[in-house]
Design an enzyme around this catalytic site. Sequence first.
Site, PDB file in Angstrom:
ATOM      1  N   LYS A  89      51.632  34.496  45.492  1.00  0.00           N
ATOM      2  CA  LYS A  89      51.900  33.759  44.251  1.00  0.00           C
ATOM      3  C   LYS A  89      53.152  34.303  43.558  1.00  0.00           C
ATOM      4  O   LYS A  89      54.032  33.538  43.163  1.00  0.00           O
ATOM      5  CB  LYS A  89      50.674  33.864  43.331  1.00  0.00           C
TER       6      LYS A  89
ATOM      7  N   ARG B 110      58.970  33.436  42.116  1.00  0.00           N
ATOM      8  CA  ARG B 110      60.336  33.976  42.010  1.00  0.00           C
ATOM      9  C   ARG B 110      61.291  33.224  42.923  1.00  0.00           C
ATOM     10  O   ARG B 110      62.440  32.954  42.554  1.00  0.00           O
ATOM     11  CB  ARG B 110      60.328  35.481  42.322  1.00  0.00           C
TER      12      ARG B 110
ATOM     13  N   ARG C 276      47.718  33.651  25.154  1.00  0.00           N
ATOM     14  CA  ARG C 276      48.198  34.883  25.803  1.00  0.00           C
ATOM     15  C   ARG C 276      49.416  35.453  25.089  1.00  0.00           C
ATOM     16  O   ARG C 276      50.269  34.720  24.594  1.00  0.00           O
ATOM     17  CB  ARG C 276      48.442  34.613  27.287  1.00  0.00           C
TER      18      ARG C 276
ATOM     19  N   SER D  33      54.105  46.087  33.065  1.00  0.00           N
ATOM     20  CA  SER D  33      53.912  44.650  33.290  1.00  0.00           C
ATOM     21  C   SER D  33      55.101  44.087  34.050  1.00  0.00           C
ATOM     22  O   SER D  33      56.231  44.123  33.564  1.00  0.00           O
ATOM     23  CB  SER D  33      53.757  43.919  31.954  1.00  0.00           C
TER      24      SER D  33
ATOM     25  N   GLN E 203      55.601  41.035  34.646  1.00  0.00           N
ATOM     26  CA  GLN E 203      56.087  39.806  33.998  1.00  0.00           C
ATOM     27  C   GLN E 203      57.071  40.147  32.896  1.00  0.00           C
ATOM     28  O   GLN E 203      58.127  39.503  32.766  1.00  0.00           O
ATOM     29  CB  GLN E 203      54.906  39.005  33.451  1.00  0.00           C
TER      30      GLN E 203
ATOM     31  N   ASP F 141      45.256  42.574  39.596  1.00  0.00           N
ATOM     32  CA  ASP F 141      44.503  41.321  39.780  1.00  0.00           C
ATOM     33  C   ASP F 141      43.242  41.524  40.620  1.00  0.00           C
ATOM     34  O   ASP F 141      42.395  40.635  40.698  1.00  0.00           O
ATOM     35  CB  ASP F 141      45.397  40.254  40.419  1.00  0.00           C
TER      36      ASP F 141
ATOM     37  N   LYS G  19      44.343  38.720  30.370  1.00  0.00           N
ATOM     38  CA  LYS G  19      44.586  37.871  31.546  1.00  0.00           C
ATOM     39  C   LYS G  19      44.005  36.474  31.266  1.00  0.00           C
ATOM     40  O   LYS G  19      43.737  36.142  30.130  1.00  0.00           O
ATOM     41  CB  LYS G  19      43.986  38.519  32.795  1.00  0.00           C
TER      42      LYS G  19
ATOM     43  N   ARG H 104      39.064  39.883  31.163  1.00  0.00           N
ATOM     44  CA  ARG H 104      38.397  40.237  32.430  1.00  0.00           C
ATOM     45  C   ARG H 104      37.523  41.474  32.316  1.00  0.00           C
ATOM     46  O   ARG H 104      36.725  41.732  33.222  1.00  0.00           O
ATOM     47  CB  ARG H 104      39.434  40.378  33.555  1.00  0.00           C
TER      48      ARG H 104
ATOM     49  N   ARG I  31      40.295  34.263  39.223  1.00  0.00           N
ATOM     50  CA  ARG I  31      39.906  35.541  39.863  1.00  0.00           C
ATOM     51  C   ARG I  31      38.413  35.824  39.642  1.00  0.00           C
ATOM     52  O   ARG I  31      37.769  36.430  40.493  1.00  0.00           O
ATOM     53  CB  ARG I  31      40.739  36.701  39.314  1.00  0.00           C
TER      54      ARG I  31
HETATM   55  C1  S3P Z   1      52.451  38.974  38.036  1.00  0.00           C
HETATM   56  C2  S3P Z   1      52.238  40.166  37.412  1.00  0.00           C
HETATM   57  C3  S3P Z   1      50.923  40.675  37.006  1.00  0.00           C
HETATM   58  C4  S3P Z   1      49.766  39.839  37.552  1.00  0.00           C
HETATM   59  C5  S3P Z   1      50.041  38.383  37.586  1.00  0.00           C
HETATM   60  C6  S3P Z   1      51.332  38.058  38.334  1.00  0.00           C
HETATM   61  C7  S3P Z   1      53.805  38.605  38.425  1.00  0.00           C
HETATM   62  O1  S3P Z   1      50.889  40.725  35.618  1.00  0.00           O
HETATM   63  O2  S3P Z   1      48.591  40.080  36.800  1.00  0.00           O
HETATM   64  O3  S3P Z   1      48.977  37.698  38.229  1.00  0.00           O
HETATM   65  O4  S3P Z   1      53.984  37.709  39.264  1.00  0.00           O
HETATM   66  O5  S3P Z   1      54.761  39.212  37.897  1.00  0.00           O
HETATM   67  P1  S3P Z   1      51.554  41.934  34.795  1.00  0.00           P
HETATM   68  O6  S3P Z   1      52.596  41.322  33.955  1.00  0.00           O
HETATM   69  O7  S3P Z   1      50.397  42.524  34.049  1.00  0.00           O
HETATM   70  O8  S3P Z   1      52.145  42.935  35.752  1.00  0.00           O
END
Ligand code: S3P
Length: 415
Positions: free
Chosen positions: A20, A25, A117, A160, A162, A305, A332, A336, A378
């Site tokens: 994913k 990306r 979020r 993180s 993201q 995850d 999340k 969770r 999940r």
């Molecule tokens: C992801 C980073 C993770 C993960 C998410 C996908 C990504 O989150 O939980 O499902 O593709 O960058 P984080 O931002 O907590 O690392």
Amino acid sequence: MQRIRSRDRFEGEFDLPGDKSITHRAVMLNAGADGESFVQNALMGEDCLSTCRCMRALGATVDVDGTTIRIVGAPKFRSGVELDCGNSGTTIRLLTGFLAGKGIHAKLYGDASLSTRPMGRVAEPLSSLGANVETTDSRPPVYVYPALLQGADVNLKIASAQVKSAVLLAGLSASGKTSVTEPVKSRDHTERMLKAMGAKIQVDERKVSVQKSELRAIDVDVPADISSAAYFMALGALKGKTLCKNVGVNPTRTGILTAFDRLGVKYELTNRRISGGEEIADISVERSNLRAIELGAEDAPAMIDELPLVALLCAFADGESRITGAKELKVKESNRILTTAELINTLGGECIPTDDGFIIRGKKKLQGGIVNSYLDHRIAMTGAVALLASERGGEIKDAHCCAISFPTFFEKLGV
Ligand code: S3P
């Protein structure tokens, strides 16, 4: 409701859908790059389709044919667009950063879950680069306005991928150098892909720096997602023998194997190779007697995850396990910490939710019952593993949410 019967044995060889994170990306960055590219074995989950939809709205060509995506990058993104990010945190966070220095204005929004979020964690570091990004009480919708960005040193309090990726993608349009330092290294697919696309990027352990760069379109062959394989690996450990093929084993993603080592799970990696800058292997797992474990903050990012599934494995272990340093689980697709504890407890296990993780009293078995997925993919898939390995089986509410990351999950499971 999806019915899941309990089984004495679970065996098989599995080809899992594409990763994913890498699919997101590959689509997003190629859509902003010069030229045509093909993404093979792409994940066709709803989250990745959200990224495809947004990049089309921004002016790129994104054609989906089976699991192949053909992309022609947009020379300049369209302004004044409304971008529906669906349920996808990765789409909204990465795209906010990517668009911050592109000289356009855009609204990014999503479904009810995404709308709760946190986005302040992205907007704040971006504003230190001079971005003009507005959130709605630190949540979506997010509004991006044109701004001239200037590089800065950003120190993140949370690990993180993201957030790190949002800052790095903004840094591609900023003058000077942009650096991001994380407390613990999170998944590094953005860094690897930017390097392959010719960006000026430097990685030094937990610190990553980028400079203004144009991206070159590249073809990407996406490995199978270890986060999807994890459910089948866990079933091997609980109920027989499984082989998951062509799985991405990037070290920032293999925390599940660290958990397996501590739990005493018997597994083997074979056919190891590198493809498109990412490590890949076949992973076989066989039925094992599980022992209680401890996991801490330094372990969490590489299995973020998979933590609901790891907590479930602890319920099948002998003794008391403790998982700490996992506060991120609260923000999340569901909380969770609470939804995982409820899952284990309603099926007859004993899991105490804490402020940053779980205490799980392993009883080596679960009875069965009804799992509420809370529309979190999940949790639904962890519930399926739990019921299949339980004494009586049971049902999963709102099981269709698996389509977010694994549309063919129940087919592969054979239920
Ligand atoms: C992801 C980073 C993770 C993960 C998410 C996908 C990504 O989150 O939980 O499902 O593709 O960058 P984080 O931002 O907590 O690392």
